[in-house]
Scaffold this active site. Structure first.
Site, PDB file in Angstrom:
ATOM      1  N   LYS A   1     -10.628  -2.877  -2.649  1.00  0.00           N
ATOM      2  CA  LYS A   1     -11.523  -1.726  -2.663  1.00  0.00           C
ATOM      3  C   LYS A   1     -10.776  -0.473  -3.084  1.00  0.00           C
ATOM      4  O   LYS A   1     -11.311   0.379  -3.768  1.00  0.00           O
ATOM      5  CB  LYS A   1     -12.112  -1.496  -1.267  1.00  0.00           C
ATOM      6  CG  LYS A   1     -13.243  -2.438  -0.934  1.00  0.00           C
ATOM      7  CD  LYS A   1     -13.886  -2.025   0.387  1.00  0.00           C
ATOM      8  CE  LYS A   1     -13.598  -3.053   1.467  1.00  0.00           C
ATOM      9  NZ  LYS A   1     -12.486  -2.727   2.337  1.00  0.00           N
TER      10      LYS A   1
ATOM     11  N   LYS B   1      -4.238  -8.455  -6.555  1.00  0.00           N
ATOM     12  CA  LYS B   1      -5.398  -8.701  -5.690  1.00  0.00           C
ATOM     13  C   LYS B   1      -6.506  -7.684  -5.991  1.00  0.00           C
ATOM     14  O   LYS B   1      -6.248  -6.505  -6.149  1.00  0.00           O
ATOM     15  CB  LYS B   1      -4.982  -8.550  -4.221  1.00  0.00           C
ATOM     16  CG  LYS B   1      -6.106  -8.835  -3.224  1.00  0.00           C
ATOM     17  CD  LYS B   1      -5.653  -8.598  -1.781  1.00  0.00           C
ATOM     18  CE  LYS B   1      -6.014  -7.220  -1.239  1.00  0.00           C
ATOM     19  NZ  LYS B   1      -7.446  -7.000  -0.983  1.00  0.00           N
TER      20      LYS B   1
ATOM     21  N   LYS C   1       0.819  -1.215   0.000  1.00  0.00           N
ATOM     22  CA  LYS C   1       0.000   0.000   0.000  1.00  0.00           C
ATOM     23  C   LYS C   1       0.849   1.260   0.000  1.00  0.00           C
ATOM     24  O   LYS C   1       0.481   2.251  -0.611  1.00  0.00           O
ATOM     25  CB  LYS C   1      -0.952   0.018   1.203  1.00  0.00           C
ATOM     26  CG  LYS C   1      -2.139  -0.925   1.035  1.00  0.00           C
ATOM     27  CD  LYS C   1      -3.251  -0.611   2.028  1.00  0.00           C
ATOM     28  CE  LYS C   1      -4.484  -1.436   1.714  1.00  0.00           C
ATOM     29  NZ  LYS C   1      -5.574  -1.218   2.655  1.00  0.00           N
TER      30      LYS C   1
END
Ligand code: ATP
Ligand code: MG
Length: 332
Positions: free
Chosen positions: A198, A195, A112
């Protein structure tokens, strides 16, 4: 009954196929046999920037999606994390027994933070797994049903529980992850090696639970496959087809090998149409129920607050034990 705990972040206004298969579908089936606690983890969501109004709306919409997908607030506890302050309090205490290098090895932080450059990442994103450990450990959780991307974080929760117990005396139950094997990680339909998330950028690669049926069908029809014709599970050679096989397997509840046999000698067209039908059959009613329940936000908030009260009682008792063990003053 043994306790299970799990959560999802209100980091978008709809869940996606990955959240459904990795989390919700498993949760729904475990409600009878376990004392289930399902959290809406808004404190996790603010480790990356969120618009305040959008966050509060997404939090309520997420609760509605839990219910629409079959979580029953009469059988299971479902509440919003920020309503129970013990989560943040225990996370702080656990920060004190977590190694900096240990936290630095968490791959979600690496992934991230790499998206926006490491300098833009917050300290909150770095200590996110410690907050997640607190979430789990507050409730004497035995099993944590999650997708495979959370396995490393549950391992950290185990390590911290063991470390705390050996330093300060038996306090926490050491939790175990529960992860479905082949379907534990659903990939983006356009980038079948990434992956589905959201917070990922490509809308066309994500099937949202609240997408209209026609949109779902179109996204699945346009999913990246390969130039071959064979419907065969092979993550290395055929990541796109393998991802669709995993999705169909989860929605139909049949093993992947059975599907390979069923589609032997048939092309991708038939196969994709059936995947789309299976997803639309499941998500269509969930979407409609979500829209219905959204009409009464006050009722949703009432359900959440009732559940939060139970969670608060359990969590406060555990936190009191922790304060005692560590040598902190009793919380008021
Ligand atoms: P974000 O991008 O904000 O992190 P997310 O889609 O990763 O969102 P989370 O709220 O982080 O969703 O995770 C909620 C649950 O869904 C967790 O149990 C996680 O393991 C599961 N999950 C998330 N993505 C997938 C996926 N692609 N396949 C299977 N399970 C998933
Ligand atoms: Mg995530």
């Amino acid at each position: 009954k043994p306790r299970i705990f799990s959560g999802i972040q209100p980091s978008a206004d709809s869940l996606h196929i990955g959240n459904y298969i990795g989390a919700l579908q498993q949760w729904e089936s475990m409600q009878d046999d376990y004392d289930a606690i399902f959290c809406i983890v808004d404190l996790h969501a603010i480790t990356v920037p969120q618009d305040p109004k959008a966050l509060r709306d997404a939090t309520r919409t997420l609760a509605v999606q839990y219910i629409a997908a079959g979580i029953d607030p009469a059988r299971s506890t479902m509440f919003v994390q920020s309503q129970v302050p013990a989560h943040a309090q225990l996370a702080w205490i656990l920060n004190g027994i977590t190694g900096f290098g240990e936290a630095g090895r968490m791959t979600q932080f690496k992934d991230k933070s790499a998206r926006n450059g490491a300098d833009a990442a917050s300290v909150g994103l770095f200590t996110y797994p410690v907050l997640m450990a607190a979430d789990i450990l507050l409730y004497d959780t035995e099993l944590v049903p999650v997708g495979d991307d959370q396995k490393q974080h549950v391992e950290l929760a185990r390590d911290l529980a063991q470390r705390f117990n050996s330093r300060f005396g038996e306090t926490f139950v050491v939790p175990k992850p529960q992860i479905q094997k082949e379907t534990a990680r659903i990939y983006d339909l356009q980038i079948p090696t990434a992956k589905m998330s959201k917070s990922a950028a490509t809308d066309s690669g994500i099937v949202w639970m609240l997408d209209e049926p026609a949109v779902i069908a179109k996204k699945i029809r346009s999913a990246v496959t390969d130039t071959g014709r064979e419907v065969r599970f092979d993550r290395g050679e055929k990541p796109g087809v393998s991802n669709l096989l995993a999705i169909l397997s989860a929605f139909r509840g049949v093993p992947i090998a059975t599907l390979e046999a069923e589609y032997e000698g048939r092309g991708y067209g038939d196969f994709k149409r059936d995947v789309a039908d299976a997803v639309v059959d499941a998500f269509g009613p969930i979407r409609e129920r979500t829209l219905e329940l959204q009409a009464d936000p006050a009722e949703v908030d009432r359900i959440l607050t009732t559940s939060a009260q139970r969670a608060h009682d359990l969590a406060s008792a555990k936190l009191a034990q922790v304060h005692e063990a560590v040598g902190l003053y009793p919380s008021l």
